[in-house]
Design a protein around this motif. Structure first.
Motif, PDB file in Angstrom:
ATOM      1  N   THR A  60       0.817  -1.213   0.000  1.00 53.35           N
ATOM      2  CA  THR A  60       0.000   0.000   0.000  1.00 53.35           C
ATOM      3  C   THR A  60       0.854   1.267   0.000  1.00 53.35           C
ATOM      4  N   LEU A  61       2.056   1.203   0.558  1.00 53.94           N
ATOM      5  CA  LEU A  61       2.918   2.380   0.615  1.00 53.94           C
ATOM      6  C   LEU A  61       3.539   2.736  -0.739  1.00 53.94           C
ATOM      7  N   LEU A  62       3.691   1.751  -1.635  1.00 51.89           N
ATOM      8  CA  LEU A  62       4.350   1.989  -2.917  1.00 51.89           C
ATOM      9  C   LEU A  62       3.395   2.451  -4.020  1.00 51.89           C
ATOM     10  N   ASP A  63       2.101   2.381  -3.765  1.00 51.74           N
ATOM     11  CA  ASP A  63       1.138   2.826  -4.781  1.00 51.74           C
ATOM     12  C   ASP A  63       1.377   4.288  -5.137  1.00 51.74           C
ATOM     13  N   GLY A  64       1.466   4.563  -6.438  1.00 48.90           N
ATOM     14  CA  GLY A  64       1.621   5.934  -6.910  1.00 48.90           C
ATOM     15  C   GLY A  64       3.010   6.515  -6.767  1.00 48.90           C
ATOM     16  N   ARG A  65       4.026   5.679  -6.624  1.00 44.06           N
ATOM     17  CA  ARG A  65       5.414   6.158  -6.499  1.00 44.06           C
ATOM     18  C   ARG A  65       6.299   5.533  -7.585  1.00 44.06           C
ATOM     19  N   PRO A  66       6.139   5.953  -8.830  1.00 43.76           N
ATOM     20  CA  PRO A  66       6.912   5.352  -9.923  1.00 43.76           C
ATOM     21  C   PRO A  66       8.416   5.636  -9.840  1.00 43.76           C
ATOM     22  N   ALA A  67       8.812   6.723  -9.167  1.00 45.02           N
ATOM     23  CA  ALA A  67      10.240   7.041  -9.054  1.00 45.02           C
ATOM     24  C   ALA A  67      10.985   5.939  -8.305  1.00 45.02           C
ATOM     25  N   LEU A  68      10.340   5.347  -7.339  1.00 46.14           N
ATOM     26  CA  LEU A  68      10.964   4.257  -6.586  1.00 46.14           C
ATOM     27  C   LEU A  68      11.165   3.037  -7.477  1.00 46.14           C
ATOM     28  N   ALA A  69      10.180   2.735  -8.309  1.00 41.17           N
ATOM     29  CA  ALA A  69      10.311   1.610  -9.245  1.00 41.17           C
ATOM     30  C   ALA A  69      11.466   1.845 -10.212  1.00 41.17           C
ATOM     31  N   ILE A  70      11.610   3.072 -10.686  1.00 39.56           N
ATOM     32  CA  ILE A  70      12.703   3.407 -11.604  1.00 39.56           C
ATOM     33  C   ILE A  70      14.048   3.227 -10.913  1.00 39.56           C
ATOM     34  N   ALA A  71      14.156   3.738  -9.690  1.00 39.86           N
ATOM     35  CA  ALA A  71      15.414   3.630  -8.945  1.00 39.86           C
ATOM     36  C   ALA A  71      15.790   2.168  -8.691  1.00 39.86           C
ATOM     37  N   LEU A  72      14.806   1.350  -8.330  1.00 41.88           N
ATOM     38  CA  LEU A  72      15.086  -0.068  -8.083  1.00 41.88           C
ATOM     39  C   LEU A  72      15.551  -0.780  -9.354  1.00 41.88           C
ATOM     40  N   ARG A  73      14.926  -0.485 -10.480  1.00 43.13           N
ATOM     41  CA  ARG A  73      15.333  -1.121 -11.739  1.00 43.13           C
ATOM     42  C   ARG A  73      16.726  -0.678 -12.163  1.00 43.13           C
ATOM     43  N   TRP A  79      23.922  -3.514 -10.916  1.00 41.45           N
ATOM     44  CA  TRP A  79      24.471  -4.696 -10.262  1.00 41.45           C
ATOM     45  C   TRP A  79      24.686  -5.828 -11.267  1.00 41.45           C
ATOM     46  N   VAL A  80      23.710  -6.052 -12.117  1.00 39.55           N
ATOM     47  CA  VAL A  80      23.813  -7.123 -13.109  1.00 39.55           C
ATOM     48  C   VAL A  80      24.943  -6.822 -14.085  1.00 39.55           C
ATOM     49  N   LEU A  81      25.110  -5.568 -14.470  1.00 41.25           N
ATOM     50  CA  LEU A  81      26.212  -5.181 -15.359  1.00 41.25           C
ATOM     51  C   LEU A  81      27.561  -5.424 -14.679  1.00 41.25           C
ATOM     52  N   VAL A 176      27.590 -12.314 -21.324  1.00 37.00           N
ATOM     53  CA  VAL A 176      26.821 -11.706 -22.416  1.00 37.00           C
ATOM     54  C   VAL A 176      25.334 -11.701 -22.060  1.00 37.00           C
ATOM     55  N   PHE A 177      24.835 -12.809 -21.528  1.00 37.67           N
ATOM     56  CA  PHE A 177      23.434 -12.873 -21.127  1.00 37.67           C
ATOM     57  C   PHE A 177      23.128 -11.815 -20.074  1.00 37.67           C
ATOM     58  N   SER A 182      20.804  -6.698 -18.222  1.00 37.51           N
ATOM     59  CA  SER A 182      21.022  -5.382 -17.620  1.00 37.51           C
ATOM     60  C   SER A 182      20.483  -4.274 -18.513  1.00 37.51           C
ATOM     61  N   LEU A 183      20.740  -4.374 -19.803  1.00 36.86           N
ATOM     62  CA  LEU A 183      20.232  -3.369 -20.745  1.00 36.86           C
ATOM     63  C   LEU A 183      18.704  -3.390 -20.781  1.00 36.86           C
ATOM     64  N   GLY A 184      18.121  -4.578 -20.694  1.00 36.83           N
ATOM     65  CA  GLY A 184      16.663  -4.676 -20.648  1.00 36.83           C
ATOM     66  C   GLY A 184      16.086  -4.013 -19.411  1.00 36.83           C
ATOM     67  N   LEU A 185      16.758  -4.207 -18.270  1.00 35.56           N
ATOM     68  CA  LEU A 185      16.303  -3.558 -17.035  1.00 35.56           C
ATOM     69  C   LEU A 185      16.389  -2.041 -17.141  1.00 35.56           C
ATOM     70  N   ALA A 186      17.526  -1.561 -17.659  1.00 30.89           N
ATOM     71  CA  ALA A 186      17.697  -0.108 -17.805  1.00 30.89           C
ATOM     72  C   ALA A 186      16.661   0.451 -18.782  1.00 30.89           C
ATOM     73  N   GLY A 187      16.411  -0.277 -19.868  1.00 30.45           N
ATOM     74  CA  GLY A 187      15.412   0.175 -20.832  1.00 30.45           C
ATOM     75  C   GLY A 187      14.019   0.199 -20.246  1.00 30.45           C
ATOM     76  N   SER A 188      13.689  -0.789 -19.419  1.00 34.12           N
ATOM     77  CA  SER A 188      12.358  -0.807 -18.811  1.00 34.12           C
ATOM     78  C   SER A 188      12.228   0.320 -17.793  1.00 34.12           C
ATOM     79  N   ALA A 189      13.335   0.702 -17.134  1.00 39.32           N
ATOM     80  CA  ALA A 189      13.286   1.828 -16.188  1.00 39.32           C
ATOM     81  C   ALA A 189      13.051   3.132 -16.940  1.00 39.32           C
ATOM     82  N   SER A 190      13.693   3.282 -18.103  1.00 40.05           N
ATOM     83  CA  SER A 190      13.497   4.529 -18.860  1.00 40.05           C
ATOM     84  C   SER A 190      12.084   4.610 -19.412  1.00 40.05           C
TER      85      SER A 190
END
Length: 193
Positions: A60-73, A79-81, A176-177, A182-190
């Motif tokens: 319930t605390l994370l509803d409406g906070r997209p900046a946190l989702a971006i930061a986590l991704r 880390w994966v990179l 390589v995988f 990592s690029l997919g995660l960064a792209g989904s954050a953007s």
């Protein structure tokens, strides 16, 4: 008690290749199944440290906070990179290729904490409520993590015994995988901006 959808959804996520599963496979390829079993504790602890708070209080605390989702991704992508870079370098040095294992329980733990699967499980699939109320679902989840993780350890053990696959090739392929992931995660954050 969780239903069959719960089991299917959890297994679908856990059996999807990702950074944690890559580390489990590489660790078992280097050391074998028995010596790699402790890596499962790192994976389970990593999932539980994210899933339990999300399912019990944070949903319930994370509803409406997209900046946190971006930061986590973005943190997960970095880390994966880093792991990809480390595996690539490991493949290049004979001393490290001959080491017992390039993967530690701590690396599996941190990778799992940063794995985007964990918030999906905690926020979307896991029932929400007080800890005692969701305890049966958490117990089943823990068994599913152990089973799925073991399947990647078995895969790594088989890869490690394959005469045509050198450790260098396994590490480079895993690196390589991880870069692609990592690029997919960064792209989904953007895409969330």
């Amino acid at each position: 008690m969780p239903d069959s959808f719960f089991v299917f959804a959890i297994l679908a996520l856990l059996l999807t290749p990702g950074p944690t599963n890559t580390l489990l496979t590489v660790g078992a390829a280097a050391r074998g199944l028995r010596a790699s079993l402790p890596l499962l504790f790192g994976e389970l602890a990593g999932y539980l440290i994210v899933v339990v708070p999300l399912a019990t209080i944070a949903a319930t605390l994370l509803d409406g906070r997209p900046a946190l989702a971006i930061a986590l991704r973005l943190a997960a992508a970095c880390w994966v990179l880093f792991l990809a870079f480390r595996l690539w370098r490991l493949a290049s040095t004979k001393e490290n290729r001959d080491a017992a294992s390039p993967v530690t329980m701590g690396q599996v733990f941190l990778t799992t904490v940063l794995n985007p699967k964990a918030p999906i499980i905690g926020l979307v699939i896991m029932p929400h409520g007080p800890l005692m109320e969701i305890a049966p679902a958490l117990g089943l989840f823990s068994l599913l993590v152990a089973g799925a993780g073991t399947s990647f350890l078995v895969l790594g053990t088989l890869v490690g015994r394959a005469p045509l696959l050198s450790p260098r090739l396994v590490y480079r392929a895993a690196a390589v995988f991880l870069v692609i992931f990592s690029l997919g995660l960064a792209g989904s954050a953007s895409g969330l901006i």
